[in-house]
Design an enzyme around this catalytic site. Sequence first.
Site, PDB file in Angstrom:
ATOM      1  N   GLU A 386      -7.348 -13.653   2.496  1.00 21.36           N
ATOM      2  CA  GLU A 386      -8.079 -13.211   1.290  1.00 21.36           C
ATOM      3  C   GLU A 386      -8.530 -11.769   1.492  1.00 21.36           C
ATOM      4  O   GLU A 386      -9.708 -11.433   1.377  1.00 21.36           O
ATOM      5  CB  GLU A 386      -9.262 -14.134   0.977  1.00 21.36           C
ATOM      6  CG  GLU A 386     -10.246 -14.364   2.095  1.00 21.36           C
ATOM      7  CD  GLU A 386     -11.429 -15.204   1.626  1.00 21.36           C
ATOM      8  OE1 GLU A 386     -11.844 -15.065   0.464  1.00 21.36           O
ATOM      9  OE2 GLU A 386     -11.948 -15.994   2.441  1.00 21.36           O
ATOM     10  N   GLU A 395      -8.444  -2.785   0.440  1.00 23.66           N
ATOM     11  CA  GLU A 395      -9.000  -3.194   1.733  1.00 23.66           C
ATOM     12  C   GLU A 395      -7.886  -3.336   2.777  1.00 23.66           C
ATOM     13  O   GLU A 395      -8.044  -4.021   3.787  1.00 23.66           O
ATOM     14  CB  GLU A 395      -9.806  -4.486   1.570  1.00 23.66           C
ATOM     15  CG  GLU A 395     -11.056  -4.275   0.713  1.00 23.66           C
ATOM     16  CD  GLU A 395     -11.936  -5.509   0.590  1.00 23.66           C
ATOM     17  OE1 GLU A 395     -11.693  -6.495   1.312  1.00 23.66           O
ATOM     18  OE2 GLU A 395     -12.864  -5.480  -0.246  1.00 23.66           O
TER      19      GLU A 395
END
Length: 584
Positions: A386, A395
């Site tokens: 995730e 990210e």
Amino acid sequence: MPFKRISIGAEPLQTVDDADAFVAGDMVREGADFAILPIIRCNEEEVMNWGHFEPEDLVIKSADNSYCLLGATSSWDSDYKYTETVVGIQAEYAGYTGLKGVVTSAIGNKVPAFGRLLYSILAKESSPKVYVRVCLSDENAWQKWNRVRVMCNHSPQLQVLLELDPSTEKAVDMKQWMAEPVHIVVLPESMFTKNAGGYPVLPRQHQATVAAWMDYDIAFVIQTTDAGSGLGDRIRYLRHLGQSQPERSVQNSASDEYRDILQVPLQPLMDHLESATYETFEQDEPKYAHYEEAMVRAIGDVAARIKRRIVLMVVGAGRGPLVSRALRAARRLEADVHVIALEKNPNAMVELQRKNATLWLNKVEVIYGDMRNKQFVEKADILVSELLGSFGDNELSPECLDGALENLATNECVCIPRRYTAYVAPLSSSMLFRRAREHTGSFKLETPYVVNIHAAHILDDAQPVWKFRHGRPVVPTPNERTSSTVFTARSESIVHGLAGFFDAELYPGVELSICPATHTPDMHSWFPMYFPIQRPLTVDAGAEISVHMWRRSSGAKTWYEWCIDTSDSSGIHNVNGHEFWIGQ
């Protein structure tokens, strides 16, 4: 959660001789929270003759009730040659008495003179807030306001008092104005009609407009020709209308606290996340339900293909929410699945080990390490992560999953997510631009922010800029990207930057999205991105807006660069990652 209490003021159109008497009498009796009253009642020439105010010249005579008063200046659009001087004197007096702000007359046709006057007031150190009266009955209202706003260098002290048009016979689309610094919405007395019981109500088209504004942090003002004749009933009606709005879900109410609040994106590879951050993410039930469904489908497909125990590896396991869902997915299918949890945050490892002993009954293999360079003898048939951010890849999910698939996966490994796509759309939002400009840092308008975008107008549908795919075999490709996309402005507006979104295919038939048109219901883990520009750009309705974006990397740094071209250009922002970069 119901709407919070609405602030409602009164603007009497009849002559008021004394502000303090009005506050103590009509305002309190009728239930208003504040009032807009003229600062002076004498004519402008008398002020210039005397050079100062006499007590009998003033409606607002003292600072006693300044906390609940806005001072309306005299008209600036008259032919009297000293009008600007007299309005300036009134603004100084408003600052002296500590009024909540001053309200100008409508802009009129002398826009340059009006803009110069306001900027001269705003440039003073003790300037009060200035509310520009904008009347929607003027078909050029937005164009005039925008010219004044630009002339005043987008001053945060300059706000809009928006006077609705009672003559309209249909609901008005307020999206353009909801992106502006509107702090007060004025309801003329003639907007109200009476119901069968003789009480004031708004016609349906005006109800829709007012209800839409109730979802914003603004105050309402009711104009009245006689404060003692029905003002209190109109105020009570508005409060009832606010209390009658649909309640929002607990999840959406929690997200509302972050509306238009700028947050610097997380750096999970450089910084170890705190437990509270993990906890916030873990409360997103729809997100984890989708992940569980993706794992159920993946386990079923892999089980049909191989006849041994399935190895499912959760990389970047955090505090273990995906681990719990993986075990549940296996139970749902009664499948033989060995679950491995890999995490590089030593603090989160403590929580993983505790849960393995108490919650998972030691059925999980918990391993400390970085997915990008960890080596296992046992390889994953299903790799789950995730790592997605608000822009999909911000990210560094591509960089992480490239390493994980290369080192930890079988040749036919299934990756969850399989694909994710970044989207952008041109955005107008005075609120976001102001907050970015006030943010810390020397290049604050060259940093993207995570933000729950609310007081904004998306000027065209979001379009994809790039995508990433993951799976075996790994095809070595650079993770740098470039994109040029053309949008069409839905209305005349001012561009303050870009809104960034993403969608993801976790597994065939299971998708997540934060794009406005396809947003996964009730999912709140990710807010959009905001890419500001240093100088807002005005565009005409139907004008082309070209957006250029780059995803660049050098050494251990990855960053975005962006540029908006209209008839003018924003210039390229964050060149070489000089202000913002994501560390690996």
